[in-house]
Design a protein around this motif. Structure first.
Motif, PDB file in Angstrom:
ATOM      1  N   LEU A   1       0.833  -1.198   0.000  1.00  0.00           N
ATOM      2  CA  LEU A   1       0.000   0.000   0.000  1.00  0.00           C
ATOM      3  C   LEU A   1       0.869   1.250   0.000  1.00  0.00           C
ATOM      4  CD1 LEU A   1      -2.552  -1.029   2.800  1.00  0.00           C
ATOM      5  CD2 LEU A   1      -2.762  -1.426   0.346  1.00  0.00           C
ATOM      6  N   TYR A   2       0.244   2.376  -0.304  1.00  0.00           N
ATOM      7  CA  TYR A   2       0.931   3.660  -0.206  1.00  0.00           C
ATOM      8  C   TYR A   2       0.931   4.180   1.230  1.00  0.00           C
ATOM      9  CZ  TYR A   2       0.583   4.037  -5.325  1.00  0.00           C
ATOM     10  OH  TYR A   2       0.689   3.818  -6.684  1.00  0.00           O
ATOM     11  N   ASP A   3      -0.110   3.827   1.989  1.00  0.00           N
ATOM     12  CA  ASP A   3      -0.307   4.419   3.311  1.00  0.00           C
ATOM     13  C   ASP A   3      -0.933   3.383   4.243  1.00  0.00           C
ATOM     14  OD1 ASP A   3      -0.739   6.073   5.482  1.00  0.00           O
ATOM     15  OD2 ASP A   3      -1.892   7.567   4.386  1.00  0.00           O
ATOM     16  N   TYR A   4      -0.249   3.099   5.343  1.00  0.00           N
ATOM     17  CA  TYR A   4      -0.739   2.114   6.311  1.00  0.00           C
ATOM     18  C   TYR A   4      -1.339   2.777   7.548  1.00  0.00           C
ATOM     19  CZ  TYR A   4       2.004  -1.180   3.553  1.00  0.00           C
ATOM     20  OH  TYR A   4       2.512  -1.932   2.517  1.00  0.00           O
ATOM     21  N   GLN A   5      -1.014   4.048   7.786  1.00  0.00           N
ATOM     22  CA  GLN A   5      -1.313   4.679   9.060  1.00  0.00           C
ATOM     23  C   GLN A   5      -2.407   5.734   9.023  1.00  0.00           C
ATOM     24  OE1 GLN A   5       0.291   2.311  11.153  1.00  0.00           O
ATOM     25  NE2 GLN A   5       0.149   4.140  12.394  1.00  0.00           N
ATOM     26  N   CYS A   6      -3.028   5.935   7.879  1.00  0.00           N
ATOM     27  CA  CYS A   6      -4.096   6.929   7.814  1.00  0.00           C
ATOM     28  C   CYS A   6      -5.207   6.575   8.798  1.00  0.00           C
ATOM     29  CB  CYS A   6      -4.645   7.011   6.392  1.00  0.00           C
ATOM     30  SG  CYS A   6      -6.016   8.167   6.200  1.00  0.00           S
ATOM     31  N   GLY A   7      -5.721   7.565   9.498  1.00  0.00           N
ATOM     32  CA  GLY A   7      -6.689   7.307  10.562  1.00  0.00           C
ATOM     33  C   GLY A   7      -8.116   7.175  10.094  1.00  0.00           C
ATOM     34  N   ALA A   8      -8.348   6.334   9.087  1.00  0.00           N
ATOM     35  CA  ALA A   8      -9.711   6.068   8.621  1.00  0.00           C
ATOM     36  C   ALA A   8      -9.726   4.742   7.881  1.00  0.00           C
ATOM     37  CB  ALA A   8     -10.196   7.194   7.699  1.00  0.00           C
TER      38      ALA A   8
END
Length: 255
Positions: free
Chosen positions: A149-156
């Motif tokens: 993935l590009y982003d693992y930590q986004c809060g949604a």
């Protein structure tokens, strides 16, 4: 048939005006069956202030951590789809709706909001240090985990209830790295994961320390990789597990 949706907001010392407006916007635009606020170490009077909102409020007098709070909230929900968003409102409601769509429509088991996706729109950026550390972590996670993935930590994020039933016993991380563990376990169980580009605006006043959190995230990433390899019956990681103390899953704590 429409599927019911529950939304959890983990909150630690939130801006009350901001939180109230965000909850009202979620309720108005998405009309979820349930909105749960998991409130850690609240200041005096805060739970009372929240009573006027169309939500369930659950408080503990200490700081559990984001992962423990979301897990507790998901365990309370009795809906077909479970979602969470950070309480600071960094993810607009219209983006939360886009994250929910592939799960409510049955196209995926886990939908992951993404600030780093090429099609994402970032209105206000993090500091250079936080962006640099976040980009480096995302790259490393992509090398070590089954999910690229590009982003693992986004809060949604949003997950189908049947998928939650499969992953819930394998989640141990009480803090900020819970997102990484969730994705790692979902991938190890061959659940469908869809990354959804969002609009996002960095909010000031974060309680996250970039350096300390990066160290914690690295340790949690290696642990999540180890546990995901165990689920895939990897010989090395199964053998290593025999020499490690067995942790307590989040769903078993505080019972």
């Amino acid at each position: 048939m429409s599927r019911s949706v529950g939304v959890v907001l983990p909150a630690y010392r939130p801006d009350m005006d901001q939180l109230g407006n965000y909850i009202a916007a979620i309720d108005d635009a998405l009309t979820p069956q349930t909105i749960v606020v998991e409130l850690d170490a609240p200041r005096d009077g805060v739970p009372v202030q929240l009573r006027s909102l169309p939500i369930e409020v659950h408080t503990v007098p200490y700081r559990r951590g984001k992962g423990a709070a979301i897990t507790a909230g998901f365990e309370r929900l009795e809906t077909d789809v479970l979602a969470f968003v950070d309480a600071d409102g960094s993810t607009p409601v219209r983006s939360l709706e886009r994250i929910l769509d592939p799960v409510t429509e049955g196209r995926t088991d886990l939908a992951v909001g993404s600030r780093r996706h090429p099609d994402a729109t970032v209105a206000t950026h993090q500091t250079f240090a936080r962006r640099f550390l976040g980009d480096g972590f995302a790259w490393l996670a992509g090398q070590l985990l089954d999910a690229r993935l590009y982003d693992y930590q986004c809060g949604a994020k949003a997950i189908d209830v049947a998928a939650w039933e499969r992953v819930r016993d394998h989640l141990y991380e009480p803090g900020f790295a819970w997102d990484v563990e969730l994705i790692a376990i979902a991938a190890a169980l061959d659940l469908r994961i869809e990354e959804v580009p969002i609009e996002w605006e960095d909010k000031p006043g974060s309680t996250v320390s970039p350096i300390r959190t990066s160290i914690d995230l690295l340790e949690a990433l290696l642990t999540a990789r180890h546990r995901s390899k165990q689920l895939r019956d990897d010989r090395l990681h199964t053998a290593l597990a025999e020499h490690l103390d067995e942790p307590t899953a989040l769903i078993e704590k505080d019972r």
